[in-house]
Motif scaffolding. Structure first.
Motif, mmCIF file in Angstrom:
data_model
loop_
_atom_site.group_PDB
_atom_site.id
_atom_site.type_symbol
_atom_site.label_atom_id
_atom_site.label_comp_id
_atom_site.label_asym_id
_atom_site.label_seq_id
_atom_site.Cartn_x
_atom_site.Cartn_y
_atom_site.Cartn_z
ATOM 1 N N PHE A 43 0.741 -1.246 0.064
ATOM 2 C CA PHE A 43 0.098 -0.039 -0.226
ATOM 3 C C PHE A 43 0.837 1.164 0.002
ATOM 4 O O PHE A 43 2.093 1.298 0.313
ATOM 5 C CB PHE A 43 -1.101 -0.081 1.304
ATOM 6 N N GLY A 44 0.110 2.311 -0.371
ATOM 7 C CA GLY A 44 1.189 3.541 -0.115
ATOM 8 C C GLY A 44 0.459 4.783 -0.862
ATOM 9 O O GLY A 44 -0.863 4.894 -1.162
ATOM 10 N N LEU A 45 1.139 5.957 -1.169
ATOM 11 C CA LEU A 45 0.603 7.147 -1.586
ATOM 12 C C LEU A 45 1.373 7.614 -3.022
ATOM 13 O O LEU A 45 2.489 7.562 -3.243
ATOM 14 C CB LEU A 45 1.086 8.156 -0.666
ATOM 15 N N ASN A 46 0.459 7.886 -3.765
ATOM 16 C CA ASN A 46 0.982 8.621 -5.162
ATOM 17 C C ASN A 46 0.842 9.978 -4.826
ATOM 18 O O ASN A 46 -0.394 10.395 -4.548
ATOM 19 C CB ASN A 46 -0.001 8.169 -6.279
ATOM 20 N N ILE A 47 1.943 10.825 -5.079
ATOM 21 C CA ILE A 47 1.987 12.295 -4.731
ATOM 22 C C ILE A 47 2.445 12.794 -5.898
ATOM 23 O O ILE A 47 3.426 12.509 -6.753
ATOM 24 C CB ILE A 47 3.193 12.327 -3.340
ATOM 25 N N GLU A 48 1.810 14.092 -5.973
ATOM 26 C CA GLU A 48 2.117 15.116 -7.445
ATOM 27 C C GLU A 48 2.212 16.235 -6.908
ATOM 28 O O GLU A 48 1.459 16.698 -6.221
ATOM 29 C CB GLU A 48 1.356 14.856 -8.589
ATOM 30 N N ARG A 49 3.318 17.031 -7.203
ATOM 31 C CA ARG A 49 3.431 18.615 -6.930
ATOM 32 C C ARG A 49 3.673 19.501 -8.151
ATOM 33 O O ARG A 49 3.737 18.513 -9.480
ATOM 34 C CB ARG A 49 4.804 18.642 -5.957
ATOM 35 N N SER A 50 3.764 20.458 -8.270
ATOM 36 C CA SER A 50 3.903 21.325 -9.246
ATOM 37 C C SER A 50 5.017 20.850 -10.367
ATOM 38 O O SER A 50 6.072 20.609 -9.633
ATOM 39 C CB SER A 50 3.888 22.652 -8.935
#
Length: 207
Positions: free
Chosen positions: A114-121
């Motif tokens: 399991f985990g997190l998908n993270i996006e930034r500018s």
């Protein structure tokens, strides 16, 4: 394929797989022959009900279990929608560390994660993940897709209590994420499609 690559693909590639499967199903349904006029009924006629008899009541339809409203920086998922069932995910910042609490309806055997998908500018993407082996934490990592590198963390950064896993990602491991970013969560296992929260959307992290 290494374990690192396998879990990264499980986290970010499940949506494309689901779309492909959906297209195959749609094409299969389209190829079914249409009913021909005059070919007779396609199903048996309803059985006659004796005079004075009361017809049976229709079976009640299943009502989804109501879910609580999400709190700040929390995602609440529907239950029973995946083999690996993600219940909810809560994020908080503590002295620069990102604390993520994952709740699973049940913990699968074998390889899972399991985990997190993270996006930034600037289209920068990161994967913060935990790999499980028979329900036990096997690996914790932060993957930076822009730099194509991965930081492995000590498994002591995860506290497990049944199906609840609390993960601390130290500030040094997430410093490149910055202050303005969006996130979504997933849970998956070998041979199963990922369960995503909140679906195909992402949530903005609120400070």
């Amino acid at each position: 394929m290494t374990a690192r690559t396998r879990y990264a693909l499980l986290g970010v590639g499940g949506l494309a797989l689901a779309v492909a499967v959906g297209l195959l199903i749609a094409l299969a349904l389209r190829s079914l022959p249409a009913a021909q006029p005059g070919a007779g009924p396609t199903s048996a006629p309803p059985a006659a009900t004796p005079t004075g008899a009361v017809p049976p009541a229709p079976a009640p339809s299943e009502v989804p279990e109501p879910r609580p409203d999400p709190r700040k920086n929390e995602c609440v998922d529907a239950l029973g929608d995946s083999t690996v069932d993600l219940d909810s995910v809560q994020l908080e910042l503590h002295d620069g560390d990102l604390v993520a609490q994952f709740r699973l309806a049940d913990v699968p055997d074998g390889e899972a994660g399991f985990g997190l998908n993270i996006e930034r500018s600037g289209n920068k993407a990161y994967l913060l993940g935990v790999a499980l082996e028979d329900g036990k934490v096997d690996r914790v990592f932060v993957q930076d897709f822009d730099r194509s590198d991965t930081d492995d963390l000590d498994t002591d950064h995860v506290q497990a209590d049944g199906g609840t896993f609390t993960v601390v990602f130290p500030r040094d491991s997430i410093r490149r994420i910055g202050n303005d970013w969006r996130w979504s969560a997933f849970a998956t296992a070998a041979g199963a499609d990922p369960d995503r929260c909140p679906g195909a959307d992402q949530l903005r992290f609120e400070r």
